[in-house]
Design an enzyme around this catalytic site. Structure first.
Site, PDB file in Angstrom:
ATOM      1  N   ILE A   4       5.188   0.992  -4.202  1.00 43.27           N
ATOM      2  CA  ILE A   4       4.490   0.805  -5.477  1.00 43.27           C
ATOM      3  C   ILE A   4       5.330   1.379  -6.615  1.00 43.27           C
ATOM      4  O   ILE A   4       5.454   0.778  -7.687  1.00 43.27           O
ATOM      5  CB  ILE A   4       3.097   1.451  -5.431  1.00 43.27           C
ATOM      6  CG1 ILE A   4       2.224   0.747  -4.394  1.00 43.27           C
ATOM      7  CG2 ILE A   4       2.443   1.426  -6.805  1.00 43.27           C
ATOM      8  CD1 ILE A   4       0.869   1.420  -4.186  1.00 43.27           C
ATOM      9  N   GLY A  25       0.805  -1.234   0.000  1.00 43.60           N
ATOM     10  CA  GLY A  25       0.000   0.000   0.000  1.00 43.60           C
ATOM     11  C   GLY A  25       0.827   1.269   0.000  1.00 43.60           C
ATOM     12  O   GLY A  25       0.339   2.336  -0.365  1.00 43.60           O
ATOM     13  N   GLU A  26       2.095   1.224   0.380  1.00 43.90           N
ATOM     14  CA  GLU A  26       2.940   2.410   0.456  1.00 43.90           C
ATOM     15  C   GLU A  26       3.313   2.865  -0.956  1.00 43.90           C
ATOM     16  O   GLU A  26       3.751   2.062  -1.782  1.00 43.90           O
ATOM     17  CB  GLU A  26       4.196   2.075   1.268  1.00 43.90           C
ATOM     18  CG  GLU A  26       5.052   3.293   1.576  1.00 43.90           C
ATOM     19  CD  GLU A  26       6.262   2.940   2.420  1.00 43.90           C
ATOM     20  OE1 GLU A  26       7.232   3.710   2.417  1.00 43.90           O
ATOM     21  OE2 GLU A  26       6.231   1.865   3.071  1.00 43.90           O
ATOM     22  N   SER A  27       3.159   4.150  -1.229  1.00 43.32           N
ATOM     23  CA  SER A  27       3.335   4.669  -2.591  1.00 43.32           C
ATOM     24  C   SER A  27       4.770   4.500  -3.079  1.00 43.32           C
ATOM     25  O   SER A  27       5.007   4.216  -4.262  1.00 43.32           O
ATOM     26  CB  SER A  27       2.934   6.145  -2.649  1.00 43.32           C
ATOM     27  OG  SER A  27       3.725   6.912  -1.736  1.00 43.32           O
TER      28      SER A  27
END
Length: 1138
Positions: free
Chosen positions: A352, A347-349
């Site tokens: 990603i 979930g951490e940008s």
């Protein structure tokens, strides 16, 4: 005639008919068929026919084969999830045809079909209907009936690092599906049972072609190597592919352990894998990336987090990971779907961002025609992820439109726009089919998406070749343990819940196949668990009361089938039964108790022709043969006088016994026929072929089942059970004489407990005693090292309670006699002979057994046939007891005395042999002299017998033994013998003077024999004793004894015979002493003392002897005459002795 391109075109057209669902916008997940089934069925029928006709030739045409591998199989898989059972059945039939002909070209496709279609539907997951489950299971059973199917699944799937465990999954599916869950048995349960039994039977049949490879060991990996790329080079050579498969499976097992460790703790997971050399000691990004990419079962959340980490090593792993994908000729969304299916996008940008960068770099490398640089691919990938979230997140109320998506991606391709059609197609693909950023955990029955199919096709070009198995059990040793436990449980549940005979027969076939395999592969726990379970189905272990157990057993088909199966396993695979013997023995005891066992259950109990029933006083297994028609409701026997009297009183009141009906007779016949088929007796008569562990457990089971008898009288049933178990135990012992060491301790302790616990005669102690004797008879000739142990065990008979011993004494003696006659040459030790002779001695005073006991003693002692230093003393003592016994005739006592007297010949023979052998013989000769003294002592005791003929014959025998030549008797031994003689003569004098002539008749003759004995023995020992310092004392004691006999009075008057004989005997002694220079008048004071003392005593007996023996002229010159005429003195001495 139109060629392969035409064939491809036709098949493509038929496949397009299957895709009509997509054209009608039917949900892909549902795959519903809401239109007429005729079109797809028509297409499938033509496809199936085409495959059936041409499958064997397809592999020769690459283009046609490629179509079948890719488009056709993909369509079949998609349509296989149809809700129509008919369509599903047709798809399965087509796949079966492809498998039969082309499985070597369709390895991964077949794995995908079973994982994504058969397993998915047969388990009832994802909303599959009952009809779908039934069709899928039926198709699986069809595959299972192919004898090599499961073996090939194991070799090609379960032993492939990148494939799922198809064999294991299918075996578990069949086992679970066979269980009826809270409902009666259904068609699904029966189908699964058929498949399960078919698989087990196929494995069992292959054991008939046993091959050396099935026990092959796998060498441990000593260092890391790139095993992911390892391929089998010789799929046609069993030596190579079996080794390869075992190595792959070993690696796969370790990988699975590593996965478990990794999912709990990444660091421990890496440490374990490094320890087993599946990762290098120093981790490198490539090896870790391959582990992540190709190992099923990894936690995808952990994997996504690791790949998104910012440390240098994780970034390198991420890029190596992305390089394992082949995105060539793949749309961006398909590539992204495939990439994101292998892990969960964090979930951490920033994570990603790093993951999408690696993806974009790889995608751009393989598809450079669409983008000018990798940044364009990265931006579009990010945009696709955002679109996916926007379209499929329920919390987003305002959805992005096509125009919004196109506008958001303007000028991202190096300042230029991407083609509108490309972006539009990408938009609608995402809208219709979500990219799952939270993929399913593990491997299993997930959908076969287009991206996964593309990846499968890419892997299929690089996977190991398909291995075709033959009829040899190369891998069954690995396969069977996986499915053994679940299979037995499943078959047992079905067997317990069904009454249909055909299904029961199938279950029994499965049980027997499991037993065969468990024995073949030495899975003893599996076999024992199977035996325990089957014994429960026999109903023979039920404790509940049944009015007529025979009829109940006869009408219960399931119980009879289970019983037959149990004993088939016991007689065929008994080598591998351990704890299961106890249950089998309990079943046998129940059959015995209800009267279904034959009278001669075990038949002959040894290797020779003599049967145990001929050897034992009561027959082994001598229970009444079960009649063809057992009586119904037979009243119990009443024992005792009062019981019989009561029966007479109420005889008229008894109801007539009911006759059995036809159904009851049929049930009895069924029961008897079942027991006959079981061949229960062979378990025990053929026990010599059992392995050692199995044999020990069988014996232990019999001992445990017999129980511990108590001193308090047990019930008749309990005693019958104990007797029956004891008979079987003895049978097993006799049939295993070469391995008696394994059994002897347990058997001996069991019989000991019986003997020590019994205070009254009963069948149990009878069987124990005579069984022990029979064991000794049979085993003594073959087991020299156990002779002493066997004979020592017979001492138990001497410990029998007096009442028990008295009841069986005659038969015991007969058995001991038989044992002695057959095995006398094998008995060597003193202990062994002491035991045997002790048993014979007991019979000397038993009215029924004494004759048999004496017969055995005669066999031992007659002509010294079996006399030896080991048994001489005990044999002589036994003869003495028989000679003294008043139970037999006087002739028998005289015979016993002759045996004792003749035994002295053995002593002379042994003495001669020892002297001839030379060496250190003194100790041996002393031992022989000791035996001679014991013989003399034994004969002395009989010389005071009340019977005249026995007494006198004993004196003659004693005389014979005392004057024998050839035995080296020392001076001390002679002196001891004189002590014995003096004691005897004193006793005879006491008897003659104190007892009535009616009690001891004609004692005068006995006294005469006794005094002659004394005189002759003195002359015999004169040379040895005359030089001894104690000679004078001995000589005076002899004279004193002669005086007593001279003065003895019988019935108040002196005896004429003694008065006539004693002076003559004394004269002979004096002449011999004179001739040998022992008695003479010399100047030595000591000699004069002997001279004076001699004549002082002699004159009391016969005053006239001195002038006769020593005339005056000769006595004055005795010394000179002795020196000058040695020869004449010697002649005179010889004359006196005569």
């Amino acid at each position: 005639p139109l060629g392969v391109p035409c064939m491809v075109e036709i098949l493509q057209f038929l496949c397009s008919l299957l895709n009509i669902a997509e054209d009608m916008d039917v949900s892909q997940r549902m795959n519903g068929i809401d239109y007429d089934e005729d079109v797809p069925l028509f297409a499938l029928g033509l496809i199936n026919s085409a495959i059936e006709l041409s499958a064997s030739s397809i592999h020769r045409h690459p283009k046609l084969l490629a179509f079948v591998q890719d488009e056709l199989f993909h369509n079949l898989m998609q349509f296989g999830l149809s809700m129509s059972p008919l369509i599903l059945s047709t798809v399965c039939s087509t796949v079966f045809t492809l498998f039969y002909h082309l499985r070597q070209e369709l390895k991964l496709q077949i794995e995908a079909f079973f994982s994504c279609v058969i397993l998915r539907l047969a388990q009832g997951r994802y909303g599959a209907s009952y009809q779908q489950q039934e069709v899928a299971l039926e198709a699986l059973v069809d595959f299972c009936r192919q004898k090599e199917f499961m073996a090939e699944m194991y070799a090609n799937m379960d032993c492939d690092l990148q494939c799922s465990n198809v064999f294991e999954d299918l075996a578990n599916l069949l086992s679970r599906s066979a269980f009826p869950v809270n409902s009666p048995l259904s068609a699904l349960n029966v189908l699964a049972l058929d498949g399960l039994v078919a698989v087990i039977q196929a494995i069992a049949e292959r054991t008939d072609h046993a091959h050396q490879h099935h026990g092959q060991t796998v060498p441990e990996i000593s260092e890391y190597f790139p095993f992911w790329q390892l391929k089998c080079e010789g799929s046609n050579d069993p030596d190579q592919w079996v080794r390869f498969v075992h190595q792959q499976k070993s690696i796969k097992r370790k990988l699975m352990v590593g996965v478990e460790h990794f999912n709990r703790d990444k660091k421990k997971g890496f440490e374990y894998l490094q320890g087993v050399h599946l990762l290098p000691e120093k981790l490198d990004p490539r090896s870790v990336a391959l582990f992540f990419r190709y190992t099923p079962g990894l936690d995808k959340n952990l994997l996504g987090e690791y790949l998104g980490n910012h440390d240098e090593f994780s970034i390198l792993v991420l890029h190596e990971f992305s390089k394992t994908f082949d995105f060539e000729d793949m749309n961006l969304d398909a590539a992204l779907r495939l990439f994101l299916e292998t892990f969960r996008l964090p979930g951490e940008s920033q994570k990603i961002q790093r993951i999408l960068e690696a993806f974009s770099e790889r995608y751009y490398e393989q598809s450079p025609h669409m983008f000018v640089n990798r940044d364009a691919a990265l931006v579009l990938s990010y945009s696709v992820i955002m679109l996916n979230t926007d379209q499929h997140n329920v919390r987003v109320k305002k959805k992005m439109t096509e125009e919004d998506f196109i506008r958001n991606n303007r000028r991202i391709n190096g300042g230029n726009d991407l083609p509108r059609e490309f972006l539009s197609e990408l938009f609608y693909s995402i809208c219709r089919n979500e990219i799952k950023t939270i993929p399913e955990q593990g491997a299993g029955c997930s959908e076969m998406s287009y991206s996964r199919w593309v990846d499968l096709m890419w892997k299929s070009k690089r996977t190991s070749v398909y291995i075709a198995c033959d009829s040899y059990p190369f891998l069954d040793n690995d396969m069977f343990p996986i499915m053994a436990g679940p299979s037995v449980a499943a078959i047992s549940v079905v067997f317990d819940n069904v009454e249909h005979e055909e299904i029961l027969t199938g279950c029994i076939d499965g049980f027997l196949s499991v037993a065969k395999l468990a024995a073949f592969y030495h899975l003893d726990d599996v076999l024992n668990d199977l035996v325990v379970g089957l014994c429960k189905f026999t109903t023979l272990l039920n404790n509940s009361y049944v009015d007529d157990p025979v009829i109940a057993f006869g009408v219960d088909t399931k119980a009879r089938m289970a019983t037959e199966a149990v004993f088939t396993i016991a007689t065929t695979y008994g080598d591998h039964i351990r704890s299961g013997w106890r249950n089998i023995v309990d079943c046998i005891l129940r059959l015995h108790k209800i009267g279904l066992l034959p009278g001669r259950l075990t038949g002959d109990t040894g290797d020779d022709q003599e049967s145990s029933s001929d050897s034992l006083p009561s027959k082994l297994g001598s229970y009444a043969v079960a009649p063809q028609a057992l009586p119904i409701n037979t009243p119990k026997k009443t024992y005792g006088l009062m019981g019989r009297f009561s029966q007479l009183l109420y005889l008229d009141a008894e109801e007539p016994r009911s006759q059995p009906t036809e159904e009851q007779l049929a049930a009895q016949r069924n029961a008897l026929e079942t027991v006959k088929k079981c061949q229960i007796g062979t378990i025990f008569t053929e026990s010599k072929f059992l392995q050692a562990d199995s044999l020990s457990n069988l014996a232990r089971a019999l001992i445990q089942a017999a129980g511990r008898p108590q001193r308090i009288t047990s019930s008749l049933d309990d005693e019958g059970t104990a007797v029956f178990c004891l008979e079987l135990l003895i049978t097993v012992t006799l049939n295993n004489r070469d391995r008696i060491v394994l059994l002897w301790q347990g058997v001996y302790e069991h019989i000991t407990h019986i003997v020590q616990s019994t205070v009254m005669p009963c069948n149990l102690v009878e069987k124990a005693v005579f069984g022990l004797l029979h064991i000794c008879q049979r085993l003594l000739p073959y087991k020299e090292n156990l002779v002493d142990d066997l004979l020592r065990s017979l001492q138990l008979i001497l410990k029998l309670d007096a009442r028990v011993a008295d009841a069986y004494c005659e038969n015991i003696t007969l058995e001991v006699t038989r044992l002695v006659k057959a095995n006398a040459t094998h008995i060597k030790s003193q202990m062994g002979w002491r035991t045997i002779i002790s048993l014979l001695c007991v019979t000397a005073r038993h009215p029924d057994a004494s004759d048999a006991g004496f017969e055995a003693l005669v066999f031992i002692m007659s002509e010294g046939a079996h006399l030896s230093p080991a048994n001489f003393i005990v044999s002589v003592e036994a003869s003495r007891q028989f000679a003294e016994s008043r139970l037999g005739s006087a002739e028998r006592s005289i015979h016993a005395l002759n045996l004792m007297a003749d035994s002295v010949n053995c002593l002379t023979r042994w003495s001669r042999e020892v002297k001839e052998a030379g060496g250190e013989a003194d100790r041996i000769l002393e031992g022989i002299a000791e035996m001679w003294l014991r013989l003399v002592q034994a004969l002395r005791k009989v010389c005071t017998d009340q019977r005249e003929e026995v007494r006198n014959h004993a004196l003659l025998c004693l005389h014979r033994c005392l004057i024998v030549d050839g035995i080296s008797v020392s001076s001390s031994a002679w002196l001891m013998s004189f002590d014995i003689i003096f004691q005897l003569l004193d006793e005879l004098l006491e008897i003659a003077q104190s007892y009535s002539p009616k009690d001891f008749r004609n004692m005068e003759v006995s006294l005469l024999h006794a005094v002659k004995l004394l005189c002759k023995v003195f002359l015999q020992s004169l040379k040895d004793l005359s030089a001894q310092s104690s000679f004078s004392k001995l000589w005076l004691e002899v004279l004193d004894m002669i005086e007593k006999f001279m003065k003895v009075k019988l019935r108040g008057r002196r005896t004429e015979k003694l008065h006539e004989a004693i002076p003559e005997l004394l004269k002979n002694i004096l002449l011999v002493m004179k001739a040998n220079g022992v008695l003479s008048k010399t100047s030595a004071s000591e000699e004069n003392t002997l001279w004076e003392a001699t004549w002082l005593q002699v004159n009391k007996v016969a005053p006239s002897l001195q002038p006769e023996v020593f005339p005056d002229n000769e006595s004055d010159s005795a010394a000179e005459g002795e020196q000058s005429k040695p020869e004449s003195s010697a002649q005179e001495g010889q004359t006196a002795e005569q």
